[in-house]
Design a protein around this motif. Structure first.
Motif: not given
Length: 165
Positions: A46, A57, A60-61, A64, A75, A86
């Protein structure tokens, strides 16, 4: 690719594809993350995704999580670390569209209940809901057929990897 390098061809690709996907309703950050991972040769954490996009990051959480839920990202734990990497599955477009057809069954079932609630397809409202139900039945059948044709075409165009069928 350095964060913020707006002239980098990979960065331009990622942003153009993300914008294109966002224009049809795909979450923009999820699209940015998807195409960042797609354009990387190796899986990314991330933090690495965030660095490439110039975001945290944490930003991005959610993306994803969204993408893994739909089978568009996989993952994988980083050995001896609390981090994850990822990557894209081997056939993400198939995984993200063809195999997730359970939603159509749900639409069909709910629409069938609507037809009954509207006193059958003989009423104007019941007819509209019955047509919606029938459309989703058609789409579900066509997607299954489309999946079979895609697997054959994928193999014919050399997109399969050794050991895949």
């Amino acid at each position: 690719m350095a964060a913020g390098d707006t002239h980098d061809p990979v960065h331009l690709f990622v942003e153009r594809m993300a914008l294109t996907f966002a224009e049809v309703g795909f979450p923009r950050m999820a699209a940015r993350v998807l195409f960042t991972v797609m354009s990387a040769d190796d899986p990314l954490t991330a933090a690495e995704i965030g660095d490439r996009l110039g975001v945290s990051a944490a930003a991005v959480s959610g993306a994803v999580r969204y993408l893994t839920q739909f089978g568009m990202l996989i993952r994988e734990p980083v050995p001896r670390s609390r981090r994850d990497r990822y990557r894209m599955p081997d056939n993400p477009w198939y995984e993200g569209t063809i195999t997730k057809t359970g939603i159509y069954k749900t639409f069909i079932d709910v629409a069938e209940g609507g037809v009954l609630a509207l006193n059958g397809p003989e009423t104007p409202a019941g007819e509209r809901v019955a047509e919606m139900r029938d459309f989703f039945i058609f789409v579900q059948e066509e997607i299954e057929s489309l999946g079979e044709r895609w697997r054959a075409r994928r193999a014919a165009t050399g997109h399969t990897r050794p050991g895949e069928a």
